[in-house]
Motif scaffolding. Structure first.
Motif, mmCIF file in Angstrom:
data_model
loop_
_atom_site.group_PDB
_atom_site.id
_atom_site.type_symbol
_atom_site.label_atom_id
_atom_site.label_comp_id
_atom_site.label_asym_id
_atom_site.label_seq_id
_atom_site.Cartn_x
_atom_site.Cartn_y
_atom_site.Cartn_z
ATOM 1 N N ASN A 168 1.288 -1.165 0.107
ATOM 2 C CA ASN A 168 -0.110 0.210 0.310
ATOM 3 C C ASN A 168 0.790 1.065 -0.081
ATOM 4 O O ASN A 168 -0.062 2.151 -0.039
ATOM 5 C CB ASN A 168 -1.245 -0.016 0.922
ATOM 6 N N LYS A 172 0.078 4.805 -1.175
ATOM 7 C CA LYS A 172 0.384 5.990 0.208
ATOM 8 C C LYS A 172 0.852 7.437 -0.183
ATOM 9 O O LYS A 172 0.976 8.828 -0.290
ATOM 10 C CB LYS A 172 0.566 5.372 1.286
ATOM 11 N N GLU A 211 1.894 14.342 2.396
ATOM 12 C CA GLU A 211 0.680 13.314 2.891
ATOM 13 C C GLU A 211 -0.739 13.117 1.725
ATOM 14 O O GLU A 211 -1.548 12.944 0.916
ATOM 15 C CB GLU A 211 0.659 11.611 2.983
ATOM 16 N N SER A 215 -3.064 12.535 -1.126
ATOM 17 C CA SER A 215 -4.577 11.984 -1.974
ATOM 18 C C SER A 215 -4.937 13.356 -2.366
ATOM 19 O O SER A 215 -6.022 12.024 -3.412
ATOM 20 C CB SER A 215 -4.909 12.112 -0.253
ATOM 21 N N ASP A 231 -6.997 -2.165 -1.486
ATOM 22 C CA ASP A 231 -6.196 -0.614 -0.627
ATOM 23 C C ASP A 231 -6.716 -1.203 0.815
ATOM 24 O O ASP A 231 -6.522 -0.116 1.280
ATOM 25 C CB ASP A 231 -7.388 1.155 -1.396
ATOM 26 N N ASP A 233 -5.260 -1.687 4.046
ATOM 27 C CA ASP A 233 -3.694 -2.537 4.880
ATOM 28 C C ASP A 233 -3.718 -3.628 5.144
ATOM 29 O O ASP A 233 -4.537 -4.797 5.021
ATOM 30 C CB ASP A 233 -3.457 -1.638 6.221
#
Length: 629
Positions: A168, A172, A211, A215, A231, A233
């Motif tokens: 992931n 991210k 971050e 996104s 998607d 974790d």
């Protein structure tokens, strides 16, 4: 709502018919064939084999790895993309087999033909600061590359999410794809359409980007439910992931307010604007440093070419090329290398006209100078000991750079056994795809160079790419040189163009396509001196063998070289009929009277092969195939 889900489930379970195709899969050295006539994933196809069922049961605690052409494909890879190929089945240690998003059965999540799909390749090791990118690090121990399939019109991020084998952190962080040769980057928001057949490394584009801002650059609203299932974790339980495969068109709309987007649209007439910007480049960039990375807008305004990991890579192709390379030779005068060539038919070698131009101009050239060819110069210790074949005469030649005619036919003294002639491998030039050149660059040993054909509509971009890439290294060449090259490559659309490292000494080398057919003769390039005095070239080209053969036949008839013409007719090849038809059309359209006068005469009518040859040209309509045996 429940009825809609039931309808979706039924749609997923239906096996969509598609053309029948076959492939072979191998496990631990044992091969099994499989024929498929339904739209399935590769794992579902394998599960229909009882032998695979027993293997899967034995290795139920391990993770399945399927290799296609040495690259790992996902277990949900569409079987329609596998035709007459061999797959290798392996098993590796499963890190968390209960949470493997890349696994699953059922047909691909969209319906459509294989033409709607693209495939690109990704290295299993990421770039700096993001080396670990695989959910299962064991995969890196058995393979260096993996193949990802995608649907035309979707984004890079969607394809990587659906694949399910990436951590992931790839999504991210502000990651992207970097072409392993050109190092041109593609962002997660880019479309996948231009990635087909190329190889990339996942890199961190900007580790300083917050971050929250990362996104905001993602178009999550358009990602399918299949991608969303991947998607979560790594530590999340698999039971929390959706189990129903839903197409992109059926995905429910999100009720939350979408994040702000940053996207770019293709500008109208961008190619025309690009050429205009290129002409003004010197003035616009004067005094400025070159940009280390291209923006996504610049990426949309250019097309990049480079070496492909796929070009002529199959072992069977390379083995065949190695056999055909025996017919490639080095042309020497008085022991010094002049260029390259190859045995065309009989005891006649084809090379470029400019290679022997000086000797051909002298009336006593071959009497004063010793012209030879060497087929076995493949190592330094063969310079003196290799067999040499003496050239008795230049049986025909043309050299006119303006009209793009550049060939010479050399007759060898046939006192030694010759290799196989390459006219039997005759083929027509591809507009794209890979080719291989075999010759003696820089007067050295015999070498091979795989490269890509650059189609006519992409040649301007290739010239501009070289200018942008080497601007800081060019010392003595002005932008006007590149402008002249751009104009020339547009004017000479009939030649085959590519990027190769074969420069001086390689003129006359045969150019093979991906089916090992001889399609052209490597001839020249647009060279300029580099910063350290080394030779650089913007783009290189070769003359189509079909055009050369037509010119050879016309000249042989005009000069009444019946001995050479008979040697050509004795060499039968697949497209000989098409070549003869094109020669006749050329003679008629240009009204080449010298040719027609010979045809209407009675010369050389005593030979049976020449009789059939003249009878063919006397007909006004396309006849049945001419028998030359």
């Amino acid at each position: 709502m429940e009825q809609k889900l039931e309808q979706i489930d039924k749609t997923v379970e239906v096996e969509e018919p598609h053309p029948t195709h076959s492939f072979v899969w191998c496990f631990q050295g044992k091969f099994t064939s499989f024929t498929c006539d339904k739209a399935r994933t590769v794992e579902d196809s394998l599960k229909r084999s009882p032998r695979f069922g027993g293997i899967a049961k034995k290795y139920k605690d391990k993770e399945l790895v399927v290799l296609r052409d040495g690259k790992a494909i996902s277990s949900h890879f569409p079987c329609s993309l596998i035709k007459d190929e061999r797959l290798t089945v392996k098993y590796v240690k499963a890190v968390d087999k209960t949470n493997q998003p890349g696994r699953g059965s059922g047909p691909p999540c969209r319906k459509g033909s294989p033409d709607d799909l693209v495939m690109f390749h990704v290295l299993t090791k990421g770039g700096k600061d993001i080396v670990q990118i695989m959910r299962n690090p064991e995969l890196r121990k058995v393979v260096q590359e993996m193949t990802v399939y995608a649907y035309k019109g979707e984004k890079v991020k969607q394809a990587l999410r659906r694949d399910g084998r990436f951590l992931n952190i790839v999504f991210k962080k502000n990651c992207g794809l970097s072409h392993i040769v050109t190092e041109v980057d593609s962002e997660m928001s880019d479309l996948v359409d231009h990635l087909d057949g190329t190889t990339y490394k996942i890199i961190l584009l900007n580790k300083c980007l917050p971050e929250s801002q990362q996104s905001s650059l993602e178009d999550d609203n358009k990602i399918s439910n299949v991608s969303k299932g991947f998607d979560h974790d790594e530590n999340q339980n698999a039971s929390q992931q959706p189990t129903t495969t839903v197409s992109v068109n059926d995905a429910p709309e999100r009720k939350t307010k979408p994040a702000p987007e940053l996207f770019f649209l293709d500008m109208p007439e961008s190619e025309k604007l690009q050429r205009k910007l290129f002409l003004q480049f010197k003035h616009l960039m004067k005094g400025k440093e070159s940009v280390a990375r291209l923006s996504s807008i610049q990426n949309r305004l250019r097309v990049d070419y480079g070496k492909s990991a796929e070009t002529c890579r199959e072992v069977r192709t390379m083995k065949k090329l190695m056999g055909l390379s025996d017919s490639v030779c080095q042309v020497r005068v008085n022991g010094s290398p002049l260029g390259s060539g190859f045995l065309l038919f009989g005891n006649f070698v084809l090379t470029n006209g400019h290679v022997v131009e000086d000797l051909n101009k002298e009336n006593i050239g071959l009497y004063v100078h010793k012209l030879t060819v060497h087929f076995s110069f493949e190592s330094l210790d063969q310079v003196e000991t290799g067999q040499e074949f003496v050239v008795e005469e230049v049986a025909g030649s043309e050299y006119c750079s303006e009209q793009m005619h550049d060939w010479a036919l050399l007759r060898l003294r046939a006192n030694l056994k010759l290799p196989d002639c390459l006219l039997t491998q005759f083929g027509y030039c591809p507009q794209s795809n890979g080719v291989c050149i075999i010759g003696h660059p820089d007067g050295g040993m015999k070498k091979i160079d795989p490269c890509f054909v650059i189609p006519p509509d992409k040649r301007i971009q290739a010239v501009e790419k070289d200018f942008y890439k080497n601007k800081g290294h060019v010392q003595l060449v002005t932008p006007q040189f590149f402008e002249g090259v751009a104009e020339s490559v547009q004017r000479h659309a009939q030649v085959v163009m590519y990027n190769t490292c074969f420069y001086s000494g390689s003129s006359g080398s045969p150019v093979f396509d991906d089916q090992c057919r001889v399609v052209a003769m490597h001839s020249a390039g647009y060279k300029y001196p580099g910063a350290r005095g080394e030779t650089r070239s913007v783009i290189e080209f070769g003359y189509r063998l079909s055009d050369i053969m037509e010119r050879i036949i016309i000249q042989l008839v005009e000069r009444r070289r019946w001995d050479v013409l008979k040697a050509y007719l004795a060499c039968s090849f697949e497209h000989q009929q098409n070549v003869m038809i094109n020669v006749r059309k050329l003679v008629q359209s240009r009204n080449i009277t010298a040719f027609t006068d010979v045809i209407s005469g009675s010369e050389a009518r005593n030979d049976e092969s020449l009789k059939k040859f003249f009878a063919f040209f006397s007909q006004t309509e396309d006849p049945a195939p001419m028998d030359t045996e």
